[in-house]
Scaffold this motif. Structure first.
Motif, PDB file in Angstrom:
ATOM      1  N   GLY A   1      49.987  30.713  31.232  1.00  0.00           N
ATOM      2  CA  GLY A   1      49.592  31.164  29.877  1.00  0.00           C
ATOM      3  C   GLY A   1      48.131  31.759  29.607  1.00  0.00           C
ATOM      4  N   GLU A   2      47.580  32.032  30.902  1.00  0.00           N
ATOM      5  CA  GLU A   2      46.263  32.216  30.678  1.00  0.00           C
ATOM      6  C   GLU A   2      45.816  33.558  31.148  1.00  0.00           C
ATOM      7  OE1 GLU A   2      43.450  31.123  29.169  1.00  0.00           O
ATOM      8  OE2 GLU A   2      43.825  29.088  29.810  1.00  0.00           O
ATOM      9  N   PRO A   3      45.220  34.424  30.313  1.00  0.00           N
ATOM     10  CA  PRO A   3      44.902  35.786  30.840  1.00  0.00           C
ATOM     11  C   PRO A   3      43.816  35.793  31.307  1.00  0.00           C
ATOM     12  CG  PRO A   3      45.767  35.837  28.443  1.00  0.00           C
ATOM     13  CD  PRO A   3      45.920  34.555  28.907  1.00  0.00           C
ATOM     14  N   ALA A   4      42.856  34.716  31.126  1.00  0.00           N
ATOM     15  CA  ALA A   4      41.652  34.751  31.962  1.00  0.00           C
ATOM     16  C   ALA A   4      41.918  34.726  33.401  1.00  0.00           C
ATOM     17  CB  ALA A   4      40.754  33.463  31.357  1.00  0.00           C
ATOM     18  N   HIS A   5      43.058  34.238  33.808  1.00  0.00           N
ATOM     19  CA  HIS A   5      43.183  33.988  35.361  1.00  0.00           C
ATOM     20  C   HIS A   5      43.374  35.520  35.956  1.00  0.00           C
ATOM     21  CE1 HIS A   5      45.088  29.828  35.007  1.00  0.00           C
ATOM     22  NE2 HIS A   5      43.623  29.724  34.888  1.00  0.00           N
ATOM     23  N   VAL A   6      43.885  36.234  35.204  1.00  0.00           N
ATOM     24  CA  VAL A   6      43.855  37.933  35.785  1.00  0.00           C
ATOM     25  C   VAL A   6      42.411  38.333  35.709  1.00  0.00           C
ATOM     26  CG1 VAL A   6      44.742  40.025  35.299  1.00  0.00           C
ATOM     27  CG2 VAL A   6      46.287  38.097  34.934  1.00  0.00           C
ATOM     28  N   ALA A   7      41.700  38.053  34.733  1.00  0.00           N
ATOM     29  CA  ALA A   7      40.321  38.497  34.894  1.00  0.00           C
ATOM     30  C   ALA A   7      39.515  38.116  35.890  1.00  0.00           C
ATOM     31  CB  ALA A   7      39.661  38.124  33.514  1.00  0.00           C
ATOM     32  N   LYS A   8      39.658  36.717  36.097  1.00  0.00           N
ATOM     33  CA  LYS A   8      38.965  36.117  37.065  1.00  0.00           C
ATOM     34  C   LYS A   8      39.263  36.761  38.462  1.00  0.00           C
ATOM     35  CE  LYS A   8      36.485  32.514  37.308  1.00  0.00           C
ATOM     36  NZ  LYS A   8      35.023  32.565  36.870  1.00  0.00           N
ATOM     37  N   TYR A   9      40.720  37.039  38.783  1.00  0.00           N
ATOM     38  CA  TYR A   9      41.148  37.720  39.796  1.00  0.00           C
ATOM     39  C   TYR A   9      40.563  39.113  40.060  1.00  0.00           C
ATOM     40  CZ  TYR A   9      44.116  40.360  43.111  1.00  0.00           C
ATOM     41  OH  TYR A   9      44.622  41.171  44.026  1.00  0.00           O
ATOM     42  N   ALA A  10      40.528  39.834  38.968  1.00  0.00           N
ATOM     43  CA  ALA A  10      40.041  41.275  39.017  1.00  0.00           C
ATOM     44  C   ALA A  10      38.539  41.235  39.528  1.00  0.00           C
ATOM     45  CB  ALA A  10      39.842  41.948  37.517  1.00  0.00           C
ATOM     46  N   PHE A  11      37.915  40.120  39.102  1.00  0.00           N
ATOM     47  CA  PHE A  11      36.604  40.152  39.443  1.00  0.00           C
ATOM     48  C   PHE A  11      36.372  39.736  40.873  1.00  0.00           C
ATOM     49  CE2 PHE A  11      32.702  37.339  39.929  1.00  0.00           C
ATOM     50  CZ  PHE A  11      31.698  38.321  39.801  1.00  0.00           C
ATOM     51  N   GLN A  12      37.165  38.739  41.299  1.00  0.00           N
ATOM     52  CA  GLN A  12      37.042  38.297  42.893  1.00  0.00           C
ATOM     53  C   GLN A  12      37.542  39.669  43.696  1.00  0.00           C
ATOM     54  OE1 GLN A  12      39.569  35.018  42.820  1.00  0.00           O
ATOM     55  NE2 GLN A  12      37.832  33.641  42.140  1.00  0.00           N
ATOM     56  N   LEU A  13      38.368  40.249  43.258  1.00  0.00           N
ATOM     57  CA  LEU A  13      38.971  41.375  44.115  1.00  0.00           C
ATOM     58  C   LEU A  13      37.868  42.514  44.086  1.00  0.00           C
ATOM     59  CD1 LEU A  13      41.495  42.605  45.331  1.00  0.00           C
ATOM     60  CD2 LEU A  13      42.039  43.548  43.074  1.00  0.00           C
ATOM     61  N   ALA A  14      37.126  42.684  42.882  1.00  0.00           N
ATOM     62  CA  ALA A  14      35.938  43.764  43.008  1.00  0.00           C
ATOM     63  C   ALA A  14      34.744  43.179  43.922  1.00  0.00           C
ATOM     64  CB  ALA A  14      35.303  43.888  41.536  1.00  0.00           C
ATOM     65  N   GLN A  15      34.602  41.647  43.889  1.00  0.00           N
ATOM     66  CA  GLN A  15      33.732  41.355  44.933  1.00  0.00           C
ATOM     67  C   GLN A  15      33.977  41.588  46.096  1.00  0.00           C
ATOM     68  OE1 GLN A  15      33.086  37.115  43.795  1.00  0.00           O
ATOM     69  NE2 GLN A  15      31.015  37.520  43.361  1.00  0.00           N
ATOM     70  N   ALA A  16      35.157  41.439  46.520  1.00  0.00           N
ATOM     71  CA  ALA A  16      35.680  41.544  47.912  1.00  0.00           C
ATOM     72  C   ALA A  16      35.355  42.991  48.648  1.00  0.00           C
ATOM     73  CB  ALA A  16      37.151  41.100  48.057  1.00  0.00           C
ATOM     74  N   PHE A  17      35.742  43.703  47.471  1.00  0.00           N
ATOM     75  CA  PHE A  17      35.527  45.322  47.755  1.00  0.00           C
ATOM     76  C   PHE A  17      34.204  45.649  47.953  1.00  0.00           C
ATOM     77  CE2 PHE A  17      35.263  49.968  47.372  1.00  0.00           C
ATOM     78  CZ  PHE A  17      36.003  50.155  47.932  1.00  0.00           C
ATOM     79  N   ASN A  18      33.578  45.184  47.021  1.00  0.00           N
ATOM     80  CA  ASN A  18      31.873  45.712  47.294  1.00  0.00           C
ATOM     81  C   ASN A  18      31.293  45.196  48.701  1.00  0.00           C
ATOM     82  OD1 ASN A  18      31.534  47.115  44.968  1.00  0.00           O
ATOM     83  ND2 ASN A  18      31.357  45.236  43.699  1.00  0.00           N
ATOM     84  N   ASN A  19      31.960  43.988  48.925  1.00  0.00           N
ATOM     85  CA  ASN A  19      31.378  43.306  50.081  1.00  0.00           C
ATOM     86  C   ASN A  19      31.934  44.564  51.224  1.00  0.00           C
ATOM     87  OD1 ASN A  19      30.924  40.961  51.845  1.00  0.00           O
ATOM     88  ND2 ASN A  19      31.126  40.070  49.763  1.00  0.00           N
ATOM     89  N   PHE A  20      32.962  44.849  51.255  1.00  0.00           N
ATOM     90  CA  PHE A  20      33.556  45.717  52.301  1.00  0.00           C
ATOM     91  C   PHE A  20      32.890  46.968  52.309  1.00  0.00           C
ATOM     92  CE2 PHE A  20      36.646  49.340  52.607  1.00  0.00           C
ATOM     93  CZ  PHE A  20      37.076  49.322  53.909  1.00  0.00           C
ATOM     94  N   TYR A  21      32.552  47.713  51.046  1.00  0.00           N
ATOM     95  CA  TYR A  21      31.782  48.652  50.801  1.00  0.00           C
ATOM     96  C   TYR A  21      30.503  48.947  51.504  1.00  0.00           C
ATOM     97  CZ  TYR A  21      29.921  52.712  48.078  1.00  0.00           C
ATOM     98  OH  TYR A  21      29.077  53.717  47.497  1.00  0.00           O
TER      99      TYR A  21
END
Length: 651
Positions: free
Chosen positions: A588-608
């Motif tokens: 019941g914690e939308p913050a977990h989706v937000a956290k995941y989105a951020f981690q996903l973005a970090q991973a892609f920026n790394n790749f980029y």
RNA sequence: GCGCCCGUAGCUCAGCUGGAUAGAGCGAUUGGCUUCGAACCAAUAGGCCGGGGGUUCGAGUCCCUCCGGGCGCGCCA
């Protein structure tokens, strides 16, 4: 993809443990502490150790030997004191991701009702309301992503004290008639919801200084309830207009509703009377004959409090001694209706259509057929701030006392802490602080004092700031287009800001933090998605087509590319989008989706940063990099859409 | 007084039903743009997880207690 294999392994292990050791419910999987340990960890040996009186490590070894080969798993390793670490078959896993195995989600049967926003229709929305609406809307998006059928309700208390106070303000303080107020509404120079914001504060101040005038409120309430007189008419004008403003404000953030049940209909269709009969018949409430609650219908404290001490002083009044019903009483009736337990329904008419979606509003008169069926939920989430948990407990106790245990268990108070103001922001707003307040970490907002940050002001401020950034970067773009982009960035920033905190954390609202577009923010994630799109757009500009990945990349090619630990970890995190949403739903914690989105973005920026895609010369690798880019883009966009955040065309 | 929530790096916060060496962002210091546009990336520093007991093979996480802060506890909503 990840949640599928996780489920498979978890079920297989549970089955084995049940058959071999006759033990249930020990198969929860974990994320290994370090990526080098593998993709999943099974801690089951620790749980068995107690019962088997053996060392966890020995049990783990036994289990690994017994389990044998698992589909999609390349190795099971015993590690640490008794973990079983799982290493996935990378080529197979990637092939599953590429072919989209398991990406279509099953429909979950039943209907979930989510009630959120619920702003008193007497003044402009403020940041506290934004937290409610954004949390509620995001939870709805999460549930829908998870395959649930969700109905969104926004309850309108159009006959309450808050509306009455503003009406009293117009009538007594400003001596304005209904026609005058309608005139005000038509005046383009007046922002009506802001006008009411100030008026409400003035009325509250007036009542503080002139308690004898509180009769205004009572008389107004009486007229509203009986739908007679000028003030009842005025109340309808005010509340309808303000609801319009609220819906428009929320629409700016992409928030929509299915139905607006109103208190006026709960009153006039006699929902309460029906519920009252049920409560009396089941003896959920009783008529108090002595003590301070003498003459009232009350619910005993033992119904909604933990300790069962007989203390009639703690009982909750449901019907006052003057025969009027309290807010909680009406809320019990409303909650019964949500579950289809009241035996009554509203009538509905379309309120407004936005982007092809029609919002219905309750009415008390029969309407031509055509409205969808509302209510009859299998579970109900009420998004309400934690200060009202006591009242929510009473509502649930009401259901339970009527014998609706299952519905009581499925009445969920989706609570969250308030949004306060940081002392620094108070100073910026010109709010005077006492010496005591200056030392506090935050200061509570107050609608009665007109103290707070209006939702539209904040959104405007965010757009302005975003526009400066966009203007500086893309001076050649058309002005209207820049404004669209800036608006999308502003909404991304705001929604992310409200979602990054877990629900029971008080937000000390601070302009400087809310206006930040760097680091763990919505714009950071949006920017990342834009980057991924830019690569693909550049590809098209060169006259190249996106390769047919499924044809070009077979399992062997994927295996070769994913021998790189970097690529493997990137693919893994990108494939966990559904897993993240599932986890967020169950906690019941939308913050977990937000956290995941951020981690996903970090991973892609790394790749980029580390792997230029378009200039890669090795053909297979280039196709693989393009696939990764496109996959990340899709996963980022999907996750952002769950958060209600758009990806701008450029940033 | 009773109930609920919170206390983790200078600041703001994560830490999934107890698990392997406690993480992130901001701020600070340092480095990286002729590029798929730096709203980015890399590196460094920074922690008796409020204190004390207990349960456990194992506690930031569970129990007790104390300290500090917040919010509720109306015949208001």
């Amino acid at each position: 993809m990840f949640h599928l294999i996780e489920k498979q392994i978890s079920e297989r292990v549970a089955e084995h443990v049940r058959a071999r050791y006759n033990v249930e419910n020990v198969a929860a999987l974990e994320q290994p502490k370090q990526a080098s340990f593998g993709e999943l960890a099974i801690p089951v040996a620790f749980h068995l150790a107690r019962q088997l009186k053996q060392a966890p490590r020995a049990i783990a070894g036994q289990i690994v030997a017994d389990l044998g080969a698992l589909e999609g798993v390349s190795a099971l390793e015993v590690a640490g004191n008794g973990y079983i670490n799982v290493r996935l078959d990378r080529g197979r896993y990637a092939d599953g991701v590429l072919k989209g195995t398991g990406e279509s989600r099953e429909k979950v049967p039943g209907k979930i009702i989510v009630e959120h926003t619920n702003i008193n229709p007497n003044k402009a929305a403020h940041i506290g309301h934004l937290r409610n609406a954004i949390l509620g809307d995001t939870f709805v998006r999460m549930l829908r992503r998870g395959g649930c059928n969700v109905e969104v309700q926004n309850y309108i208390d159009n006959t309450g004290v808050q509306v009455a106070d503003v009406v009293a303000g117009f009538h007594f303080l400003e001596t304005k008639s209904a026609a005058d107020v309608e005139q005000l509404l038509r005046d383009p120079a007046v922002r009506f919801d802001y006008y009411c914001w100030d008026l409400y504060a003035r009325v509250s101040t007036h009542f503080n200084g002139h308690p004898e005038d509180l009769a205004w409120r009572l008389n107004t309430l009486h007229e509203i309830e009986h739908r007679t007189g000028d003030r009842a008419h005025l109340a309808a004008i005010v509340s309808n207009a303000i609801v319009g403003y609220h819906l428009a404000t929320m629409q700016r953030l992409g928030i929509q509703y299915d139905v607006l049940p109103r208190e006026s209909e709960i009153l006039h269709l006699k929902f309460w009377e029906t519920a009252f009969e049920q409560l009396k018949a089941r003896q959920a409430i009783y008529f108090e004959t002595e003590g301070k609650n003498k003459g009232c219908w009350v619910m005993p404290a033992s119904a909604f409090k933990e300790q069962t001490r007989e203390d009639t002083e703690d009982s909750k009044v449901i019907v006052r001694s003057n025969n009027t019903v309290t807010y909680v009483g009406k809320d019990i009736a409303y909650q019964l209706w949500k579950f289809g337990l009241l035996g009554k329904d509203f009538f509905y008419r379309p309120w407004k259509q936005v982007d092809g979606h029609t919002v219905y509003v309750s009415t008390s008169d029969p309407q031509p057929a055509g409205a969808p069926s509302f209510g009859h939920g299998d579970s109900v989430y009420n998004v309400i701030d934690s200060r009202q948990s006591y009242l929510q407990d009473v509502v649930v106790a009401g259901l339970r006392a009527l014998g609706y245990d299952q519905q009581a268990n499925r009445s969920i108070h989706f609570s969250y802490e308030m949004v306060a103001l940081s002392p620094r922001t108070c100073v910026e707003l010109g709010i005077e602080l006492s010496e005591e307040d200056k030392k506090r970490p935050y200061v509570e907002v107050s609608g009665r004092k007109g103290l707070g940050v209006k939702a539209d002001d904040l959104i405007d401020k965010l757009i302005e700031k975003a526009l400066e950034e966009v203007d500086a970067r893309h001076p050649e773009a058309p002005a209207a287009e820049r404004r669209t982009v800036a608006t999308q960035i502003a909404v991304g920033a705001l929604r992310y800001f409200m979602l990054k905190y877990t629900r029971n954390s008080v937000i000390a609202f601070d302009f400087q933090e809310a206006l930040s577009f760097e680091g763990e923010t919505g714009p950071y994630v949006q920017y990342t998605a834009v980057r991924a799109r830019n690569i693909l757009r550049k590809l098209a500009e060169r006259g190249e087509q996106l390769p047919d990945f499924a044809r070009e990349l077979d399992a062997a090619a994927l295996q070769r590319q994913l021998a790189s630990e970097d690529f493997w970890q990137l693919l893994l995190i990108a494939s966990k989008a559904d897993s993240a949403v599932d986890r967020a739903i169950s906690s019941g914690e939308p913050a977990h989706v937000a956290k995941y989105a951020f981690q996903l973005a970090q991973a892609f920026n790394n790749f980029y940063h580390g792997y230029p895609v378009l200039t890669e010369e090795n053909r297979e690798k280039r196709i693989f990099l393009l696939w990764m880019t496109d996959y990340f883009r899709a996963q980022l966009e999907q996750t952002l859409s769950v958060l209600g955040i758009f990806v701008p065309d450029y940033m």
